[in-house]
Scaffold this motif. Structure first.
Motif, PDB file in Angstrom:
ATOM      1  N   ARG A 151       1.905   9.461  -5.991  1.00  0.00           N
ATOM      2  CA  ARG A 151       2.608  10.725  -5.782  1.00  0.00           C
ATOM      3  C   ARG A 151       3.536  11.027  -6.955  1.00  0.00           C
ATOM      4  O   ARG A 151       3.730  12.192  -7.326  1.00  0.00           O
ATOM      5  N   ALA A 152       4.082   9.985  -7.570  1.00  0.00           N
ATOM      6  CA  ALA A 152       4.998  10.149  -8.704  1.00  0.00           C
ATOM      7  C   ALA A 152       4.275  10.168 -10.049  1.00  0.00           C
ATOM      8  O   ALA A 152       4.923  10.257 -11.091  1.00  0.00           O
ATOM      9  N   GLY A 153       2.933  10.070 -10.022  1.00  0.00           N
ATOM     10  CA  GLY A 153       2.172  10.092 -11.261  1.00  0.00           C
ATOM     11  C   GLY A 153       2.146   8.771 -12.003  1.00  0.00           C
ATOM     12  O   GLY A 153       1.875   8.738 -13.205  1.00  0.00           O
TER      13      GLY A 153
ATOM     14  N   ILE B 213       0.843  -1.201   0.000  1.00  0.00           N
ATOM     15  CA  ILE B 213       0.000   0.000   0.000  1.00  0.00           C
ATOM     16  C   ILE B 213       0.877   1.250   0.000  1.00  0.00           C
ATOM     17  O   ILE B 213       0.610   2.213  -0.725  1.00  0.00           O
ATOM     18  N   ALA B 214       1.935   1.243   0.803  1.00  0.00           N
ATOM     19  CA  ALA B 214       2.849   2.380   0.820  1.00  0.00           C
ATOM     20  C   ALA B 214       3.462   2.607  -0.558  1.00  0.00           C
ATOM     21  O   ALA B 214       3.581   3.753  -1.024  1.00  0.00           O
ATOM     22  N   GLU B 215       3.822   1.539  -1.240  1.00  0.00           N
ATOM     23  CA  GLU B 215       4.434   1.671  -2.571  1.00  0.00           C
ATOM     24  C   GLU B 215       3.444   2.216  -3.590  1.00  0.00           C
ATOM     25  O   GLU B 215       3.812   3.024  -4.455  1.00  0.00           O
ATOM     26  N   VAL B 216       2.192   1.798  -3.525  1.00  0.00           N
ATOM     27  CA  VAL B 216       1.183   2.327  -4.452  1.00  0.00           C
ATOM     28  C   VAL B 216       0.942   3.811  -4.185  1.00  0.00           C
ATOM     29  O   VAL B 216       0.768   4.609  -5.121  1.00  0.00           O
ATOM     30  N   LEU B 217       0.940   4.214  -2.918  1.00  0.00           N
ATOM     31  CA  LEU B 217       0.780   5.631  -2.607  1.00  0.00           C
ATOM     32  C   LEU B 217       1.962   6.447  -3.129  1.00  0.00           C
ATOM     33  O   LEU B 217       1.790   7.565  -3.627  1.00  0.00           O
ATOM     34  N   ARG B 218       3.154   5.897  -3.028  1.00  0.00           N
ATOM     35  CA  ARG B 218       4.320   6.582  -3.598  1.00  0.00           C
ATOM     36  C   ARG B 218       4.190   6.680  -5.117  1.00  0.00           C
ATOM     37  O   ARG B 218       4.573   7.693  -5.716  1.00  0.00           O
TER      38      ARG B 218
END
Length: 284
Positions: free
Chosen positions: A19-21, A11-16
């Motif tokens: 954030r990176a588009g 989940i943290a990676e998908v949120l990042r």
């Protein structure tokens, strides 16, 4: 046991990625149906695309409150990869979101933990906090004690020891972690908690409903899983009249956890990106 820690990291990676588009999800479509709501939630990144369709009927007694499915396809070709049960996926990814927030924000993540509610989300949150934080002092509270006792027995079968307490006030009095997973429209515990408590408010999902006392919300540091969705759906914050400029989204603390003093309230209303993370973990 399902790997909740790995899902919290996904989940943290998908949120990042958002954030990176590199990951995208529009606001979910809500269609009223008798006794509930139909929700449609698409999301995609460079590898996978999903569409989650669920119904939510809070008054259900003979059927699950949440029912539906998640269609998972390869983003590059549209090839179907899986059709997943939305109820189980929602339960697991929601607990993983709460776990991620607790990992970043809880002053005393080792517990004690008080879970208010005795449904599917109560089970997965106990599992997630047991596994991901090592919590061992866990209390269950439910307005129907027999449901809490049944859940405690089921968890004991998994090797997880929890105890049922009769009143929410007793359960939260010395708890460093509180999770509310009910369909109540009104606060489910008193504002008599430790000064450094972490609260994950999970159950309510309409602007009219609030599980957390407004007095606690007004004096706490406030965080949400998704700011845009929370502005519309987070009744715990809306009813307390919060200043949204003081509310921080989860993706804003992934790489630099804030220094906090006092209570923390984390409100989760759900987002298709979390379903995307779970689908990727299960299907790739």
């Amino acid at each position: 046991m399902f790997d909740y820690f790995a899902l919290s990291e996904a989940i943290a990676e998908v949120l990042r990625a958002r954030r990176a588009g590199r990951a995208f999800a529009p606001e979910r479509l809500a269609v009223p149906v008798p006794g509930g709501v139909l929700l449609a939630m698409p999301a995609a990144d460079e590898a996978v695309a999903i569409v989650k369709n669920i119904t939510v009927h809070p008054g259900n007694r003979e059927h699950p409150v949440i029912q539906g499915e998640v269609l998972v396809v390869a983003a590059a070709t549209g090839r179907k990869l899986a059709v997943l049960d939305a109820k189980e996926l929602t339960a697991r990814r929601t607990a993983a979101v709460s776990l991620l927030a607790a990992r970043k924000l809880a002053a005393r993540p080792q517990g004690p933990l008080c879970v208010i509610g005795a449904g599917v989300q109560a089970r997965t949150h106990v599992e997630a906090f047991w596994q991901g934080l090592g919590v061992r002092d866990i209390r269950l509270v439910s307005r129907t004690r027999s449901r809490a006792e049944a859940l405690a027995a089921a968890l004991a079968g998994e090797g997880l020891a929890v105890r049922v307490v009769g009143e929410a006030g007793e359960g939260v009095a010395d708890a460093s972690l509180v999770v509310t997973v009910t369909t109540s429209g009104e606060p489910v515990f008193p504002d008599a908690v430790p000064a450094d408590v972490f609260v994950a408010a999970v159950g309510s999902f309409t602007p009219q409903a609030a599980e957390v006392p407004a007095t606690l919300v007004r004096r706490a540091a406030l965080f949400v899983d998704d700011l845009a969705s929370a502005r519309v759906e987070a009744g715990d914050f809306l009813r307390a009249g919060v200043d949204w400029a003081t509310v921080t989204p989860l993706e804003g603390i992934l790489d630099a956890a804030p220094r906090l003093s006092g209570p923390v309230v984390f409100k989760t209303v759900g987002h298709a990106l979390f379903d995307l993370a779970a689908a990727k973990l299960l299907c790739l």
